[in-house]
Design a protein around this motif. Structure first.
Motif, PDB file in Angstrom:
ATOM      1  N   SER A  70     -13.101  35.660 -12.800  1.00 31.03           N
ATOM      2  CA  SER A  70     -13.987  36.626 -13.473  1.00 31.03           C
ATOM      3  C   SER A  70     -13.402  38.023 -13.363  1.00 31.03           C
ATOM      4  O   SER A  70     -13.371  38.771 -14.347  1.00 31.03           O
ATOM      5  N   ALA A  71     -12.930  38.380 -12.182  1.00 32.80           N
ATOM      6  CA  ALA A  71     -12.342  39.706 -11.966  1.00 32.80           C
ATOM      7  C   ALA A  71     -11.093  39.882 -12.818  1.00 32.80           C
ATOM      8  O   ALA A  71     -10.886  40.949 -13.409  1.00 32.80           O
ATOM      9  N   SER A  72     -10.273  38.857 -12.917  1.00 35.15           N
ATOM     10  CA  SER A  72      -9.048  38.992 -13.705  1.00 35.15           C
ATOM     11  C   SER A  72      -9.380  39.062 -15.196  1.00 35.15           C
ATOM     12  O   SER A  72      -8.713  39.773 -15.946  1.00 35.15           O
ATOM     13  N   TYR A  73     -10.427  38.371 -15.644  1.00 32.03           N
ATOM     14  CA  TYR A  73     -10.875  38.444 -17.042  1.00 32.03           C
ATOM     15  C   TYR A  73     -11.352  39.862 -17.355  1.00 32.03           C
ATOM     16  O   TYR A  73     -10.982  40.445 -18.372  1.00 32.03           O
ATOM     17  N   ILE A  74     -12.142  40.445 -16.454  1.00 32.47           N
ATOM     18  CA  ILE A  74     -12.635  41.807 -16.640  1.00 32.47           C
ATOM     19  C   ILE A  74     -11.472  42.795 -16.674  1.00 32.47           C
ATOM     20  O   ILE A  74     -11.443  43.707 -17.499  1.00 32.47           O
ATOM     21  N   ARG A  75     -10.491  42.607 -15.786  1.00 30.41           N
ATOM     22  CA  ARG A  75      -9.299  43.471 -15.791  1.00 30.41           C
ATOM     23  C   ARG A  75      -8.551  43.351 -17.115  1.00 30.41           C
ATOM     24  O   ARG A  75      -8.053  44.338 -17.654  1.00 30.41           O
ATOM     25  N   MET A  76      -8.471  42.126 -17.654  1.00 31.20           N
ATOM     26  CA  MET A  76      -7.791  41.922 -18.935  1.00 31.20           C
ATOM     27  C   MET A  76      -8.542  42.666 -20.049  1.00 31.20           C
ATOM     28  O   MET A  76      -7.927  43.352 -20.869  1.00 31.20           O
ATOM     29  N   VAL A  77      -9.880  42.552 -20.058  1.00 31.42           N
ATOM     30  CA  VAL A  77     -10.685  43.254 -21.069  1.00 31.42           C
ATOM     31  C   VAL A  77     -10.487  44.761 -20.922  1.00 31.42           C
ATOM     32  O   VAL A  77     -10.294  45.473 -21.911  1.00 31.42           O
ATOM     33  N   GLN A  78     -10.487  45.249 -19.681  1.00 30.04           N
ATOM     34  CA  GLN A  78     -10.267  46.671 -19.431  1.00 30.04           C
ATOM     35  C   GLN A  78      -8.913  47.102 -19.986  1.00 30.04           C
ATOM     36  O   GLN A  78      -8.799  48.141 -20.636  1.00 30.04           O
ATOM     37  N   HIS A  79      -7.896  46.309 -19.735  1.00 30.93           N
ATOM     38  CA  HIS A  79      -6.547  46.619 -20.223  1.00 30.93           C
ATOM     39  C   HIS A  79      -6.540  46.691 -21.752  1.00 30.93           C
ATOM     40  O   HIS A  79      -5.937  47.601 -22.343  1.00 30.93           O
ATOM     41  N   LEU A  80      -7.227  45.746 -22.401  1.00 28.58           N
ATOM     42  CA  LEU A  80      -7.272  45.742 -23.864  1.00 28.58           C
ATOM     43  C   LEU A  80      -8.046  46.956 -24.391  1.00 28.58           C
ATOM     44  O   LEU A  80      -7.671  47.546 -25.407  1.00 28.58           O
ATOM     45  N   ILE A  81      -9.113  47.339 -23.703  1.00 29.35           N
ATOM     46  CA  ILE A  81      -9.862  48.536 -24.084  1.00 29.35           C
ATOM     47  C   ILE A  81      -8.957  49.768 -23.976  1.00 29.35           C
ATOM     48  O   ILE A  81      -8.956  50.635 -24.857  1.00 29.35           O
ATOM     49  N   GLU A  82      -8.164  49.838 -22.920  1.00 29.05           N
ATOM     50  CA  GLU A  82      -7.238  50.963 -22.748  1.00 29.05           C
ATOM     51  C   GLU A  82      -6.260  51.020 -23.915  1.00 29.05           C
ATOM     52  O   GLU A  82      -5.921  52.109 -24.395  1.00 29.05           O
ATOM     53  N   LYS A  83      -5.815  49.870 -24.392  1.00 32.11           N
ATOM     54  CA  LYS A  83      -4.922  49.831 -25.562  1.00 32.11           C
ATOM     55  C   LYS A  83      -5.649  50.375 -26.790  1.00 32.11           C
ATOM     56  O   LYS A  83      -5.068  51.121 -27.583  1.00 32.11           O
ATOM     57  N   CYS A  84      -6.924  49.992 -26.955  1.00 30.66           N
ATOM     58  CA  CYS A  84      -7.713  50.506 -28.079  1.00 30.66           C
ATOM     59  C   CYS A  84      -7.824  52.023 -28.003  1.00 30.66           C
ATOM     60  O   CYS A  84      -7.733  52.713 -29.029  1.00 30.66           O
TER      61      CYS A  84
END
Length: 96
Positions: A6-20
């Motif tokens: 779950s934590a790694s999924y949230i980190r991945m979403v955060q990373h993608l948001i940063e790209k946006c």
């Protein structure tokens, strides 16, 4: 999902948001892009975005200002086009 996944999924979403954010996307544009291209539910993107806003209030206030006080890219483009058209129309009228 376990805690670590779950934590790694949230980190991945955060990373993608940063790209946006690098591409100056609004929260709504980001939610749509991640839903379409990464199969991430908009509610998840929205939740992670809100948490990032809480943790980085100053950054997001400045980000909103730099994007035109909450005006979407489409609205801003529309306003620019309208201004160009009205300016060129006014110039044409003064020529006549």
């Amino acid at each position: 999902m376990g805690d670590s996944s779950s934590a790694s999924y949230i980190r991945m979403v955060q990373h993608l948001i940063e790209k946006c954010i690098i591409f100056h996307m609004s929260k709504e544009e980001c939610m749509e892009a991640l839903s379409k291209h990464a199969n991430i539910k908009p509610v998840i993107t929205s939740t992670v975005w809100k948490e990032l806003e809480k943790e980085n209030k100053d950054f997001f206030e400045e980000y909103a200002r730099s994007r035109g006080e909450g005006i979407s890219g489409e609205e801003a483009s529309s306003q620019k086009i309208h201004k160009i058209l009205s300016d060129s129309s006014a110039a044409r009228d003064s020529d006549n």
